[in-house]
Design a protein around this motif. Sequence first.
Motif, PDB file in Angstrom:
ATOM      1  N   GLU A 110       0.810  -1.224   0.000  1.00 43.11           N
ATOM      2  CA  GLU A 110       0.000   0.000   0.000  1.00 43.11           C
ATOM      3  C   GLU A 110       0.840   1.270   0.000  1.00 43.11           C
ATOM      4  O   GLU A 110       0.305   2.362  -0.040  1.00 43.11           O
ATOM      5  CB  GLU A 110      -0.909   0.017   1.241  1.00 43.11           C
ATOM      6  N   CYS A 111       2.134   1.113   0.070  1.00 44.18           N
ATOM      7  CA  CYS A 111       2.990   2.278   0.276  1.00 44.18           C
ATOM      8  C   CYS A 111       3.878   2.526  -0.935  1.00 44.18           C
ATOM      9  O   CYS A 111       4.716   1.699  -1.261  1.00 44.18           O
ATOM     10  CB  CYS A 111       3.848   2.047   1.516  1.00 44.18           C
ATOM     11  N   PRO A 112       3.710   3.662  -1.609  1.00 42.78           N
ATOM     12  CA  PRO A 112       4.607   3.958  -2.728  1.00 42.78           C
ATOM     13  C   PRO A 112       6.028   4.203  -2.232  1.00 42.78           C
ATOM     14  O   PRO A 112       6.238   4.551  -1.072  1.00 42.78           O
ATOM     15  CB  PRO A 112       4.005   5.224  -3.338  1.00 42.78           C
ATOM     16  N   GLY A 113       6.975   4.029  -3.104  1.00 43.03           N
ATOM     17  CA  GLY A 113       8.373   4.204  -2.733  1.00 43.03           C
ATOM     18  C   GLY A 113       8.748   5.650  -2.475  1.00 43.03           C
ATOM     19  O   GLY A 113       8.113   6.577  -2.957  1.00 43.03           O
ATOM     20  N   ASN A 114       9.776   5.805  -1.665  1.00 45.37           N
ATOM     21  CA  ASN A 114      10.388   7.101  -1.377  1.00 45.37           C
ATOM     22  C   ASN A 114       9.424   8.110  -0.773  1.00 45.37           C
ATOM     23  O   ASN A 114       9.405   9.279  -1.135  1.00 45.37           O
ATOM     24  CB  ASN A 114      11.081   7.658  -2.623  1.00 45.37           C
ATOM     25  N   THR A 115       8.611   7.644   0.161  1.00 44.61           N
ATOM     26  CA  THR A 115       7.786   8.545   0.945  1.00 44.61           C
ATOM     27  C   THR A 115       8.363   8.578   2.351  1.00 44.61           C
ATOM     28  O   THR A 115       9.175   7.726   2.732  1.00 44.61           O
ATOM     29  CB  THR A 115       6.320   8.071   1.000  1.00 44.61           C
ATOM     30  N   ASP A 116       7.936   9.531   3.134  1.00 48.25           N
ATOM     31  CA  ASP A 116       8.468   9.658   4.496  1.00 48.25           C
ATOM     32  C   ASP A 116       8.213   8.418   5.343  1.00 48.25           C
ATOM     33  O   ASP A 116       9.023   8.059   6.184  1.00 48.25           O
ATOM     34  CB  ASP A 116       7.861  10.885   5.187  1.00 48.25           C
TER      35      ASP A 116
END
Length: 153
Positions: A110-116
């Motif tokens: 559920e989490c795109p890459g290169n986010t905080d």
Amino acid sequence: SFGALLAEYLESEENLFVVSSDFCHWGSRFRFTWYKESEDTGAVQLGKRAGPRETPIWKSIERLDYDGMRAITGLDHAGFRQYLDQTENTICGRHPIGVLLGAVSHLFPECPGNTDNGPQLRFVKYAQSSKVQEASDSSVSYASAYLYLPVKE
């Protein structure tokens, strides 16, 4: 997928993964002479006797590699596969890179890459063995990166 099989090992703090790959192998000896004058033009294969170009060949190679690096940095497994299909770039470690991207997407669906809050992949160095000036030259590109995975709670 192999990424799903290795995901639990990637997630473990006890393990360290090293994924190694060269990037573009450019030149007639590699049977890859892909050239793109600009972002707005189509790619062509240069013959050994191709004349001077407005955009230096080494710059076209760099653009080619950076496009692949953007897909990897975005942790975009499908995007990286599409990039390889479109460009046929001679990245010899395409399969280990794909497995790594598959493992990350399995762990963080559920989490795109290169986010905080999510996994982060950063390239820290890029180089070419030579700056190709002539179509008869050859070069191998190199890039190094690291991947940070947040601790899941």
